[in-house]
Design an enzyme around this catalytic site. Sequence first.
Site, PDB file in Angstrom:
ATOM      1  N   THR A 126       0.824  -1.216   0.000  1.00 54.18           N
ATOM      2  CA  THR A 126       0.000   0.000   0.000  1.00 54.18           C
ATOM      3  C   THR A 126       0.859   1.268   0.000  1.00 54.18           C
ATOM      4  O   THR A 126       2.001   1.251   0.503  1.00 54.18           O
ATOM      5  CB  THR A 126      -0.909  -0.008   1.249  1.00 54.18           C
ATOM      6  OG1 THR A 126      -1.524   1.266   1.396  1.00 54.18           O
ATOM      7  CG2 THR A 126      -0.128  -0.309   2.520  1.00 54.18           C
ATOM      8  N   ASP A 127       0.276   2.354  -0.493  1.00 58.73           N
ATOM      9  CA  ASP A 127       0.980   3.648  -0.445  1.00 58.73           C
ATOM     10  C   ASP A 127       1.181   4.124   0.990  1.00 58.73           C
ATOM     11  O   ASP A 127       2.017   4.988   1.254  1.00 58.73           O
ATOM     12  CB  ASP A 127       0.235   4.712  -1.266  1.00 58.73           C
ATOM     13  CG  ASP A 127      -1.210   4.943  -0.848  1.00 58.73           C
ATOM     14  OD1 ASP A 127      -1.673   4.317   0.125  1.00 58.73           O
ATOM     15  OD2 ASP A 127      -1.886   5.763  -1.516  1.00 58.73           O
ATOM     16  N   LYS A 158       2.383  -3.405   7.202  1.00 61.43           N
ATOM     17  CA  LYS A 158       2.588  -3.588   5.758  1.00 61.43           C
ATOM     18  C   LYS A 158       4.034  -3.210   5.383  1.00 61.43           C
ATOM     19  O   LYS A 158       4.666  -3.874   4.560  1.00 61.43           O
ATOM     20  CB  LYS A 158       1.596  -2.740   4.959  1.00 61.43           C
ATOM     21  CG  LYS A 158       0.132  -3.110   5.124  1.00 61.43           C
ATOM     22  CD  LYS A 158      -0.235  -4.488   4.592  1.00 61.43           C
ATOM     23  CE  LYS A 158      -0.226  -4.566   3.091  1.00 61.43           C
ATOM     24  NZ  LYS A 158      -0.718  -5.913   2.630  1.00 61.43           N
TER      25      LYS A 158
HETATM   26  P1  NAD Z   1     -10.144  -6.952   2.781  1.00 57.37           P
HETATM   27  O1  NAD Z   1     -10.069  -6.637   4.233  1.00 57.37           O
HETATM   28  O2  NAD Z   1     -11.378  -6.624   2.017  1.00 57.37           O
HETATM   29  O3  NAD Z   1      -9.888  -8.518   2.564  1.00 57.37           O
HETATM   30  C1  NAD Z   1      -8.880  -9.217   3.236  1.00 57.37           C
HETATM   31  C2  NAD Z   1      -9.099 -10.709   3.003  1.00 57.37           C
HETATM   32  O4  NAD Z   1      -8.040 -11.415   3.657  1.00 57.37           O
HETATM   33  C3  NAD Z   1     -10.407 -11.251   3.569  1.00 57.37           C
HETATM   34  O5  NAD Z   1     -11.034 -12.117   2.669  1.00 57.37           O
HETATM   35  C4  NAD Z   1      -9.970 -12.007   4.829  1.00 57.37           C
HETATM   36  O6  NAD Z   1     -10.827 -13.086   5.172  1.00 57.37           O
HETATM   37  C5  NAD Z   1      -8.597 -12.485   4.402  1.00 57.37           C
HETATM   38  N1  NAD Z   1      -7.698 -12.763   5.540  1.00 57.37           N
HETATM   39  C6  NAD Z   1      -7.462 -11.953   6.611  1.00 57.37           C
HETATM   40  N2  NAD Z   1      -6.624 -12.554   7.458  1.00 57.37           N
HETATM   41  C7  NAD Z   1      -6.302 -13.756   6.906  1.00 57.37           C
HETATM   42  C8  NAD Z   1      -5.453 -14.822   7.298  1.00 57.37           C
HETATM   43  N3  NAD Z   1      -4.761 -14.774   8.447  1.00 57.37           N
HETATM   44  N4  NAD Z   1      -5.356 -15.901   6.505  1.00 57.37           N
HETATM   45  C9  NAD Z   1      -6.064 -15.963   5.334  1.00 57.37           C
HETATM   46  N5  NAD Z   1      -6.883 -14.993   4.925  1.00 57.37           N
HETATM   47  C10 NAD Z   1      -7.000 -13.890   5.692  1.00 57.37           C
HETATM   48  O7  NAD Z   1      -8.869  -6.248   2.147  1.00 57.37           O
HETATM   49  P2  NAD Z   1      -8.701  -5.523   0.732  1.00 57.37           P
HETATM   50  O8  NAD Z   1      -9.158  -4.129   0.854  1.00 57.37           O
HETATM   51  O9  NAD Z   1      -9.227  -6.399  -0.322  1.00 57.37           O
HETATM   52  O10 NAD Z   1      -7.097  -5.478   0.642  1.00 57.37           O
HETATM   53  C11 NAD Z   1      -6.383  -6.566   0.075  1.00 57.37           C
HETATM   54  C12 NAD Z   1      -4.888  -6.260   0.140  1.00 57.37           C
HETATM   55  O11 NAD Z   1      -4.611  -5.063  -0.581  1.00 57.37           O
HETATM   56  C13 NAD Z   1      -4.371  -6.035   1.559  1.00 57.37           C
HETATM   57  O12 NAD Z   1      -3.102  -6.644   1.658  1.00 57.37           O
HETATM   58  C14 NAD Z   1      -4.243  -4.528   1.682  1.00 57.37           C
HETATM   59  O13 NAD Z   1      -3.221  -4.179   2.567  1.00 57.37           O
HETATM   60  C15 NAD Z   1      -3.902  -4.153   0.255  1.00 57.37           C
HETATM   61  N6  NAD Z   1      -4.315  -2.807  -0.162  1.00 57.37           N
HETATM   62  C16 NAD Z   1      -5.608  -2.413  -0.016  1.00 57.37           C
HETATM   63  C17 NAD Z   1      -5.999  -1.156  -0.479  1.00 57.37           C
HETATM   64  C18 NAD Z   1      -7.424  -0.674  -0.342  1.00 57.37           C
HETATM   65  O14 NAD Z   1      -7.703   0.485  -0.657  1.00 57.37           O
HETATM   66  N7  NAD Z   1      -8.371  -1.492   0.092  1.00 57.37           N
HETATM   67  C19 NAD Z   1      -5.056  -0.306  -1.078  1.00 57.37           C
HETATM   68  C20 NAD Z   1      -3.725  -0.751  -1.211  1.00 57.37           C
HETATM   69  C21 NAD Z   1      -3.372  -2.008  -0.758  1.00 57.37           C
HETATM   70  O1  TDX Z   2     -16.020   6.950   8.489  1.00 58.45           O
HETATM   71  C1  TDX Z   2     -14.981   7.388   7.966  1.00 58.45           C
HETATM   72  N1  TDX Z   2     -14.807   8.744   7.842  1.00 58.45           N
HETATM   73  C2  TDX Z   2     -13.690   9.310   7.323  1.00 58.45           C
HETATM   74  O2  TDX Z   2     -13.579  10.540   7.244  1.00 58.45           O
HETATM   75  C3  TDX Z   2     -13.930   6.528   7.469  1.00 58.45           C
HETATM   76  C4  TDX Z   2     -14.073   5.030   7.570  1.00 58.45           C
HETATM   77  C5  TDX Z   2     -12.816   7.117   6.922  1.00 58.45           C
HETATM   78  N2  TDX Z   2     -12.681   8.463   6.868  1.00 58.45           N
HETATM   79  C6  TDX Z   2     -11.468   9.042   6.250  1.00 58.45           C
HETATM   80  C7  TDX Z   2     -10.160   8.478   6.750  1.00 58.45           C
HETATM   81  C8  TDX Z   2      -9.290   8.555   5.517  1.00 58.45           C
HETATM   82  O3  TDX Z   2      -8.701   9.827   5.427  1.00 58.45           O
HETATM   83  O4  TDX Z   2     -11.534   8.714   4.869  1.00 58.45           O
HETATM   84  C9  TDX Z   2     -10.249   8.368   4.355  1.00 58.45           C
HETATM   85  C10 TDX Z   2     -10.304   6.962   3.819  1.00 58.45           C
HETATM   86  O5  TDX Z   2     -10.445   6.109   4.939  1.00 58.45           O
HETATM   87  P1  TDX Z   2     -10.496   4.503   4.784  1.00 58.45           P
HETATM   88  O6  TDX Z   2     -11.556   4.161   3.795  1.00 58.45           O
HETATM   89  O7  TDX Z   2     -10.531   3.901   6.144  1.00 58.45           O
HETATM   90  O8  TDX Z   2      -9.104   4.219   4.043  1.00 58.45           O
HETATM   91  P2  TDX Z   2      -7.586   4.583   4.427  1.00 58.45           P
HETATM   92  O9  TDX Z   2      -7.422   4.767   5.882  1.00 58.45           O
HETATM   93  O10 TDX Z   2      -7.147   5.701   3.538  1.00 58.45           O
HETATM   94  O11 TDX Z   2      -6.873   3.194   3.992  1.00 58.45           O
HETATM   95  C11 TDX Z   2      -7.256   2.537   2.767  1.00 58.45           C
HETATM   96  O12 TDX Z   2      -6.364   2.790   1.725  1.00 58.45           O
HETATM   97  C12 TDX Z   2      -5.096   2.190   1.797  1.00 58.45           C
HETATM   98  C13 TDX Z   2      -7.403   1.033   2.979  1.00 58.45           C
HETATM   99  O13 TDX Z   2      -8.315   0.779   4.037  1.00 58.45           O
HETATM  100  C14 TDX Z   2      -6.079   0.380   3.219  1.00 58.45           C
HETATM  101  O14 TDX Z   2      -6.234  -1.032   3.309  1.00 58.45           O
HETATM  102  C15 TDX Z   2      -5.165   0.711   2.080  1.00 58.45           C
HETATM  103  O15 TDX Z   2      -3.877   0.215   2.308  1.00 58.45           O
END
Ligand code: NAD
Ligand code: TDX
Length: 344
Positions: A126-127, A158
Site C-alpha cells: 500500500t501507499d 505492511k
Molecule cells: P479486505 O479486508 O477486504 O480482505 C482481506 C481478506 O483477507 C479477507 O477475505 C480475509 O478473510 C482475508 N484474511 C485476513 N486474514 C487472513 C489470514 N490470516 N489468513 C487468510 N486470509 C486472511 O482487504 P482488501 O481491501 O481487499 O485489501 C487486500 C490487500 O490489498 C491487503 O493486503 C491490503 O493491505 C492491500 N491494499 C488495499 C488497499 C485498499 O484500498 N483497500 C489499497 C492498497 C493495498
Molecule cells: O467513516 C470514515 N470517515 C472518514 O472521514 C472513514 C471510515 C474514513 N474516513 C477518512 C479516513 C481517511 O482519510 O476517509 C479516508 C479513507 O479512509 P479509509 O476508507 O478507512 O481508508 P484509508 O485509511 O485511507 O486506507 C485505505 O487505503 C489504503 C485502505 O483501508 C487500506 O487497506 C489501504 O492500504
Amino acid sequence: MSKLLVTGGAGFIGSNFIYYQLARHPEDQILCLDSLTYAGDIRTLRAAMERPNVEVVRGDITDRDTVFGVFGAYRPDMVVNFAAESHVDRSLRDPGLFLRTNLLGAQVLMDACLRWDVGRFHQVSTDEVYGDLPLERPELLFTESDPLRPSSPYAASKAAADLLVGAYVRTFRLRATISRCANNYGPRQFPEKLIPLTITRALAGEPVPVYGTGANVRDWLYVEDHCAAIDAVLRRGRSGEVYNIGGRCERSNLDVVRRILAALGRPESLITFVADRPGHDLRYALDAGKAAGELGWRPATGFDEGIGRTVRWYLDHRGWWEDILSGRYREENERLGGADAHRC
Ligand code: NAD
Ligand code: TDX
C-alpha cells in the site's frame, strides 16, 4: 497455463482479482486460500467456484502446517498475497492482530515459496507505507525509493512485510515483487471503508461520519485498474522490484462524500463531522511512472466513471451489504466455508 495461489481472495480486491483473472486468463488454474475473517465473504466467490479451474480452501496464512500442506498439494507457479487485516481504524484497537496476519503471514507464505521453489511471490502492499505528504505541497509525490515512514499500526505492519520481502529476495534469492497501491474503490468493498460506508449510510438516511475537517486527501483508484496492474507486474515485472500503482486522482474526503451524496440525490446535511482519526495521514499521492514505463500500465477508469459504477453496484446489490450489516453473511461463511483448512 499457470497455477495461481491467491490469498485473501474472499475479500474486496482479491475477489475482484480472481474475476479479472478468470476473464483475462481463462486457461489458468486458481486456488484461493482465505480464512474468512469478518472481511471475507464466501458468497462473493460462489460464481467462481462453479468453474472447474477454481478451488477455494479455508485456511489461515499464519498457520504453517496449513500453508505448507496447501503448497505441497497444489504446487503453485505464482502466489499473490492479498490476505491482510486492512482497516486502519481497527489497527488502532488491535495492533498485534495486524502484525500477526500482515507480517508473520507473509513470512510463512515466503517460506513455503522457498520450500516449493515457486516462480513468483507477489506482495500486495500500500501507499500508506511511505507515510503522508503535506497538503500544501501538491507537487510532491512518493516514488519507490522514498523511505518508509508508516503512521498507523496497519501501515507499519505492511511496511514491515515489504522489508521482509526485500530481505528474502536478497538473502534467500526468493523471486518476488511488491506493488504499493493507492486507495481502491469499487464493487464488494466492505462497508467500513469511506466510500462504501458513505453509500450505505446515505441510502439508509443515516449520518455519514467525516473525520476532522474532511480536508485529508487520498489518491483513488478503481479496483479493476489495480487488478490490471498486479496482472502486469506478475507477467512483466522484474523480480526484486517495487512498483507504485496510483491513479493521480486526488480528492479530499469531503469532496468524495459530497460527490457520492450528489450521485444518490441525498442531502449534504447527512455529513457529520466527528473526532479525527489519531495519527491521521494528511495526503497520499504516488508517482506511478515506473509501472507506466516498464509495464505499460496506466489507470483506465476516471473517478466520475468509477464512482458511477460503484454507486450503481451498491444500488443493485442491496442484499449483499444488508446481509453484512446484519451479520447474516457470517452464517453463510460457516455454511459454505466449512471448517479450517477445508476445501469449500
Ligand atoms: P479486505 O479486508 O477486504 O480482505 C482481506 C481478506 O483477507 C479477507 O477475505 C480475509 O478473510 C482475508 N484474511 C485476513 N486474514 C487472513 C489470514 N490470516 N489468513 C487468510 N486470509 C486472511 O482487504 P482488501 O481491501 O481487499 O485489501 C487486500 C490487500 O490489498 C491487503 O493486503 C491490503 O493491505 C492491500 N491494499 C488495499 C488497499 C485498499 O484500498 N483497500 C489499497 C492498497 C493495498
Ligand atoms: O467513516 C470514515 N470517515 C472518514 O472521514 C472513514 C471510515 C474514513 N474516513 C477518512 C479516513 C481517511 O482519510 O476517509 C479516508 C479513507 O479512509 P479509509 O476508507 O478507512 O481508508 P484509508 O485509511 O485511507 O486506507 C485505505 O487505503 C489504503 C485502505 O483501508 C487500506 O487497506 C489501504 O492500504
